[in-house]
Write an enzyme that holds these catalytic residues in place. Structure first.
Site, PDB file in Angstrom:
ATOM      1  CB  SER A  54       2.900 -40.410  -3.942  1.00 35.24           C
ATOM      2  OG  SER A  54       2.681 -39.414  -2.983  1.00 35.24           O
ATOM      3  CB  SER A  89      -3.002 -27.910   3.568  1.00 36.82           C
ATOM      4  OG  SER A  89      -3.429 -26.585   3.332  1.00 36.82           O
ATOM      5  CD  GLU A 139     -16.661 -39.925  -6.960  1.00 40.05           C
ATOM      6  OE1 GLU A 139     -17.494 -39.641  -7.838  1.00 40.05           O
ATOM      7  OE2 GLU A 139     -16.962 -40.112  -5.791  1.00 40.05           O
ATOM      8  CD  GLU A 179      -3.602 -25.158   7.773  1.00 40.15           C
ATOM      9  OE1 GLU A 179      -3.377 -25.951   6.832  1.00 40.15           O
ATOM     10  OE2 GLU A 179      -3.318 -25.423   8.953  1.00 40.15           O
ATOM     11  CD  GLN A 192      -1.418 -35.316  -8.139  1.00 39.35           C
ATOM     12  OE1 GLN A 192      -1.306 -35.951  -7.104  1.00 39.35           O
ATOM     13  NE2 GLN A 192      -2.343 -34.397  -8.315  1.00 39.35           N
TER      14      GLN A 192
HETATM   15  C1  FAD Z   1       2.775 -37.643   1.866  1.00 40.20           C
HETATM   16  C2  FAD Z   1       2.562 -36.665   0.757  1.00 40.20           C
HETATM   17  C3  FAD Z   1       2.348 -37.127  -0.533  1.00 40.20           C
HETATM   18  C4  FAD Z   1       2.188 -36.222  -1.585  1.00 40.20           C
HETATM   19  N1  FAD Z   1       2.045 -36.709  -2.871  1.00 40.20           N
HETATM   20  C5  FAD Z   1       2.011 -35.834  -3.909  1.00 40.20           C
HETATM   21  C6  FAD Z   1       1.998 -36.319  -5.257  1.00 40.20           C
HETATM   22  O1  FAD Z   1       1.997 -37.525  -5.507  1.00 40.20           O
HETATM   23  N2  FAD Z   1       2.008 -35.420  -6.260  1.00 40.20           N
HETATM   24  C7  FAD Z   1       2.004 -34.066  -6.038  1.00 40.20           C
HETATM   25  O2  FAD Z   1       1.987 -33.307  -7.000  1.00 40.20           O
HETATM   26  N3  FAD Z   1       2.011 -33.572  -4.775  1.00 40.20           N
HETATM   27  C8  FAD Z   1       2.029 -34.426  -3.708  1.00 40.20           C
HETATM   28  N4  FAD Z   1       2.068 -33.945  -2.414  1.00 40.20           N
HETATM   29  C9  FAD Z   1       2.177 -32.503  -2.210  1.00 40.20           C
HETATM   30  C10 FAD Z   1       0.950 -31.858  -1.587  1.00 40.20           C
HETATM   31  O3  FAD Z   1      -0.065 -31.710  -2.536  1.00 40.20           O
HETATM   32  C11 FAD Z   1       1.413 -30.522  -1.005  1.00 40.20           C
HETATM   33  O4  FAD Z   1       2.288 -30.794   0.062  1.00 40.20           O
HETATM   34  C12 FAD Z   1       0.259 -29.677  -0.502  1.00 40.20           C
HETATM   35  O5  FAD Z   1      -0.529 -29.211  -1.565  1.00 40.20           O
HETATM   36  C13 FAD Z   1       0.758 -28.462   0.321  1.00 40.20           C
HETATM   37  O6  FAD Z   1       1.705 -27.745  -0.392  1.00 40.20           O
HETATM   38  P1  FAD Z   1       3.137 -27.382   0.248  1.00 40.20           P
HETATM   39  O7  FAD Z   1       3.736 -28.622   0.837  1.00 40.20           O
HETATM   40  O8  FAD Z   1       3.930 -26.665  -0.803  1.00 40.20           O
HETATM   41  O9  FAD Z   1       2.846 -26.409   1.443  1.00 40.20           O
HETATM   42  P2  FAD Z   1       2.489 -24.842   1.337  1.00 40.20           P
HETATM   43  O10 FAD Z   1       1.500 -24.616   0.251  1.00 40.20           O
HETATM   44  O11 FAD Z   1       3.772 -24.090   1.294  1.00 40.20           O
HETATM   45  O12 FAD Z   1       1.776 -24.605   2.726  1.00 40.20           O
HETATM   46  C14 FAD Z   1       2.507 -24.466   3.966  1.00 40.20           C
HETATM   47  C15 FAD Z   1       1.487 -24.156   5.057  1.00 40.20           C
HETATM   48  O13 FAD Z   1       0.831 -22.903   4.774  1.00 40.20           O
HETATM   49  C16 FAD Z   1      -0.573 -23.080   4.716  1.00 40.20           C
HETATM   50  N5  FAD Z   1      -1.145 -22.242   3.653  1.00 40.20           N
HETATM   51  C17 FAD Z   1      -0.722 -22.147   2.369  1.00 40.20           C
HETATM   52  N6  FAD Z   1      -1.500 -21.284   1.668  1.00 40.20           N
HETATM   53  C18 FAD Z   1      -2.443 -20.837   2.532  1.00 40.20           C
HETATM   54  C19 FAD Z   1      -3.542 -19.936   2.411  1.00 40.20           C
HETATM   55  N7  FAD Z   1      -3.842 -19.351   1.251  1.00 40.20           N
HETATM   56  N8  FAD Z   1      -4.310 -19.716   3.508  1.00 40.20           N
HETATM   57  C20 FAD Z   1      -4.040 -20.332   4.694  1.00 40.20           C
HETATM   58  N9  FAD Z   1      -3.004 -21.188   4.869  1.00 40.20           N
HETATM   59  C21 FAD Z   1      -2.220 -21.445   3.815  1.00 40.20           C
HETATM   60  C22 FAD Z   1      -0.781 -24.558   4.387  1.00 40.20           C
HETATM   61  O14 FAD Z   1      -2.016 -25.033   4.838  1.00 40.20           O
HETATM   62  C23 FAD Z   1       0.383 -25.207   5.160  1.00 40.20           C
HETATM   63  O15 FAD Z   1       0.037 -25.367   6.512  1.00 40.20           O
HETATM   64  C24 FAD Z   1       2.204 -34.830  -1.338  1.00 40.20           C
HETATM   65  C25 FAD Z   1       2.402 -34.364  -0.030  1.00 40.20           C
HETATM   66  C26 FAD Z   1       2.591 -35.256   1.007  1.00 40.20           C
HETATM   67  C27 FAD Z   1       2.827 -34.722   2.401  1.00 40.20           C
END
Ligand code: FAD
Length: 395
Positions: free
Chosen positions: A161, A380, A244, A382, A126
């Site tokens: 991933s 996440s 789902e 949040e 993805q």
């Molecule tokens: C082990 C793992 C596997 C993953 N696998 C994939 C994958 O296969 N494909 C893929 O596309 N992605 C993947 N991801 C990515 C995952 O979807 C993102 O890490 C996730 O959506 C959070 O985005 P970010 O890491 O950019 O954090 P950010 O969006 O930058 O968030 C940082 C912090 O700010 C908080 N935050 C952000 N916006 C808000 C808001 N509006 N209100 C309150 N709090 C907020 C978040 O909760 C978090 O605590 C994976 C992540 C992990 C850790």
């Protein structure tokens, strides 16, 4: 509302349980519950066994090669897999890209991709998240410019991933930089062998190579690999992410960890079994059992509501399942590590060869560390709280 399983559903659950007992290969069974991630070979082997039974694409309707399970059967099926635990049918293929292809793809795309997605001949990853686009996914910047009958794709994905073992990536790209951010996105299927793709590993704190950075430099993708209309990719992504989600609490996974923690606490070579007399430990087990029962009932309530509404829209209440399910996965993994004590600490899988208590406790640390990510991926905590605040509480 009926929250108990019917006799037919109980018979189905017993059938799934018996199938797992009789067909899960011994070498995979030996790793079950002791690894944070199954290897590709294990996932493929089990997926093919399920496919031969007609169960691999458990979410798909019959006309696209699925078993036509009811929502409750789907729930039971997934929970039994998690409880065993077995490798799961690959979510990227089965829950994510498959339904997008059969809902929005052309007939030619359905004929080409669906059988291979279902059988896992083509392993998908993805490509959504980017360094500047995670929770705010629509901020993504990877671009796709048209040239003849191809797109030229440039940009970077992150946290992808299994990209290092994938054959294909379903990918969100920006096809109109001038449009509002949700309106200029398209959904492409990209062959991972295309020149210009570089995959770099990210090793996570559980010691695993599961996620990656993916760099795309002048990657040529046929227009024929775009799903649906140009610039409508956000609609397909929303469909994919909302599709789902009732299995997202992963109750069976946490239940399996609690059971294993209890059996470790009862005493293994190297540990004396004294935890069973510890009131604090007993209370944590009971609290988790209650939480898991509540999650199961909530999941069944949401399924029941979706069944009555029957409009295919995701229910904001599934964010409750994601939020509490992820927290419970972490709490159960912590319990497992605490029960394993010092024997659970090593990350090195080879220690299992020492046998005895080490073999029993194997994987506890890696599972605990791997579970830290459960409150991040798939949206996440949040973000789930924001959805609950707006969609359920009306704040
Ligand atoms: C082990 C793992 C596997 C993953 N696998 C994939 C994958 O296969 N494909 C893929 O596309 N992605 C993947 N991801 C990515 C995952 O979807 C993102 O890490 C996730 O959506 C959070 O985005 P970010 O890491 O950019 O954090 P950010 O969006 O930058 O968030 C940082 C912090 O700010 C908080 N935050 C952000 N916006 C808000 C808001 N509006 N209100 C309150 N709090 C907020 C978040 O909760 C978090 O605590 C994976 C992540 C992990 C850790």
């Amino acid at each position: 509302m009926d929250l108990s399983f019917s006799p037919e559903e109980i018979a189905f659950r017993d059938e799934v349980r018996a199938f797992i007992r009789d067909n899960l290969p011994a070498d995979i069974r030996a790793k079950a519950g002791r690894v944070a991630h199954f290897d590709k070979a294990d996932v493929v082997a089990w997926h093919r066994i399920l496919d031969a039974r007609g169960w691999a694409a458990s979410h798909w309707p019959r006309e696209h090669g699925g078993p036509g399970f009811s929502p409750v059967q789907r729930y039971i099926f997934m929970e039994e897999m998690l409880r065993a635990p077995t490798p799961e049918p690959l979510s990227f293929n089965i829950n994510m890209v498959g339904p997008v292809v059969y809902t929005f793809g052309s007939d030619a795309q359905k004929a080409r991709f669906l059988p291979r997605i279902r059988s896992l001949d083509w392993w998908f990853c993805q490509g959504f998240s980017e360094p500047g686009a995670g929770s705010d996914l629509a901020a993504l910047r990877t671009s796709a410019r048209r040239e003849g009958d191809e797109y030229i794709v440039n940009g970077q994905k992150i946290w992808t991933s299994t990209a290092h073992v994938a054959d294909w990536m379903f990918c969100l790209v920006r096809t109109d930089a001038a449009a509002k951010k949700q309106e200029g996105i398209s959904f492409l299927l990209i062959d991972m062998r295309t020149p210009g793709i570089t995959v770099r590993p990210i090793i996570t704190i559980d010691g695993a190579h599961h996620t990656n950075e993916v760099f795309l430099d002048d990657v040529r993708v046929p227009l024929a690999n775009r799903i649906g209309e140009e610039n409508k990719g956000w609609d397909y992504a929303k469909f994919l992410l909302g599709n789902e989600r009732t299995g997202i609490a992963r109750v069976g996974l946490s239940q399996g960890r609690v059971s294993r923690a209890v059996s470790l606490a009862c005493g293994i070579e190297g540990l004396d079994g004294s935890l069973t007399d510890d009131q604090g430990f007993r209370r944590r087990v009971i609290d988790l059992e209650i939480e898991l029962k509540a999650l199961e009932i909530t999941a069944l309530r949401i399924i029941d509501r979706q069944r009555r509404r029957n409009d295919g829209r995701p229910d904001p209440a599934s964010s409750v399942l994601k939020l509490r399910g992820a927290e419970t996965q972490q709490a159960s993994a912590q319990l497992l590590l605490d029960a394993a004590g010092r024997l659970g600490a090593p990350l090195d899988a080879d220690l299992a060869a020492l046998g005895g208590g080490f073999a029993e406790a194997q994987g506890a640390a890696a599972i605990h560390l791997g579970a830290r990510a459960a409150t991040i991926y798939g949206g996440s905590s949040e973000i789930q709280k924001n959805i609950i605040a707006k969609g359920i509480l009306g704040l």
